[in-house]
Write an enzyme that holds these catalytic residues in place. Structure first.
Site, mmCIF file in Angstrom:
data_model
loop_
_atom_site.group_PDB
_atom_site.id
_atom_site.type_symbol
_atom_site.label_atom_id
_atom_site.label_comp_id
_atom_site.label_asym_id
_atom_site.label_seq_id
_atom_site.Cartn_x
_atom_site.Cartn_y
_atom_site.Cartn_z
ATOM 1 C CG ASP A 134 -1.757 20.539 21.907
ATOM 2 O OD1 ASP A 134 -0.984 19.714 22.417
ATOM 3 O OD2 ASP A 134 -2.882 20.770 22.375
ATOM 4 C CB SER A 135 3.107 20.242 22.112
ATOM 5 O OG SER A 135 4.417 20.214 22.619
ATOM 6 C CB ALA A 136 4.631 15.755 21.170
ATOM 7 C CG HIS A 262 4.525 24.919 24.138
ATOM 8 N ND1 HIS A 262 4.644 24.906 22.770
ATOM 9 C CD2 HIS A 262 4.450 23.616 24.527
ATOM 10 C CE1 HIS A 262 4.669 23.651 22.335
ATOM 11 N NE2 HIS A 262 4.544 22.860 23.380
#
Length: 289
Positions: A134-136, A262
């Site tokens: 997830d994310s990065a 997020h």
């Protein structure tokens, strides 16, 4: 242990020196341990496996994702490797990508059932591997998939990838995307910390729609998870659109989470959207034939 702020870019980044570990009670139906990836290498990882596959007792201190991965391991009946790659600004990109690739090749080294890690040698099906983050971490998953399409390492077959709230951006906003200078500047500055570059956020590493290699993505299935209030929402949908038109022969789908932001699933793992996210990831893994 006391901590000292090394750099700060709130609310996205805050680097601390002397970061203390956090511990949680070990569950008695699944296990984890931290194997050595290779001698002389700075890359480490946490290996998760269901208790049903093991006999000896074991417990370990956990990072933020420990409970999340424990749930995924239990519900999807998988073995999970969580890579502790080196991070910016001390180690700018592509170090995180290289470390992740090193970990993937380490996993592949167990394909002949003679690797150094018994849990993988005895239990892992390396012909059905999924990359997820997830994310990065989702950004890393995409870039690992590009590298898979180019290098095709022996001993491992990646069936699909899961990108949750992927950290994708671009110099110019998409239609409906925020044009607020403060928010866009925040993402740009955070990227410049991770990867100093002359092309800014049109670097293919963060803007994969600028990458001519997109059609060679090294997997057959992609699941993109987005959230309604996430600043990266439209980039996730646009990635799906461009990938579908690139000539890539796989199948890509998107799961939306209305009303959430997020990586909400880490902060509220029992909310309806988080439960649905977990169910969709498990289904995505299990439906692969």
């Amino acid at each position: 242990m006391e901590t000292e702020v090394a750099y700060e870019l709130l609310p996205v980044l805050k680097g601390l020196q002397g970061w203390p570990s956090r511990e949680t009670p070990g569950e008695n139906w699944r296990q984890s341990k931290d194997p050595a990836i290779s001698s002389g290498c700075a890359v480490s990882a946490r290996l998760y496996v269901q208790q049903a596959a093991m006999e000896a007792d074991h417990s370990a201190s956990s990072p933020t994702y420990h409970s999340h991965l424990n749930t995924l391991v239990a519900e999807a009946n998988v073995i999970a490797i969580s890579v502790n790659y080196r991070r910016a600004p001390e180690h700018p990109l592509p170090v995180a990508y290289d470390d992740s690739w090193t970990a993937l090749k380490w996993v592949a080294s167990h394909s002949a059932r003679n690797g150094l890690e018994e849990w993988l040698t005895s239990n892992a099906n390396l012909k059905k591997v999924f990359l997820a983050g997830d994310s990065a971490g989702a950004n890393i998953v995409h870039n690992m998939s590009i590298r898979l399409g180019e290098e095709k390492p022996e001993g491992i077959e990646v069936s699909g990838v899961i990108m949750v709230h992927p950290f994708f951006w671009g110099n110019e906003p998409l239609p409906l995307e925020t044009t607020g200078p403060e928010k866009r500047s925040l993402v740009k500055r955070s990227w410049n910390i991770v990867k100093p570059t002359n092309v800014g956020c049109d670097d293919p590493l963060i803007n994969p729609t600028m990458d001519p290699r997109l059609s060679s993505l090294g997997c057959n299935r992609v699941l993109i998870c987005v959230a309604e209030k996430d600043i990266f929402l439209h980039k996730g949908w646009y990635y799906k659109e461009v990938l579908s038109k690139s000539g890539w022969k796989g199948v890509v789908e998107v799961m939306d989470a209305p009303g959430d932001d997020h990586v909400f699933h880490l902060f509220n793992p029992t909310c309806d959207n988080a439960v649905n996210l977990m169910k969709n990831m498990v289904f995505f893994i299990k439906e692969d034939k």
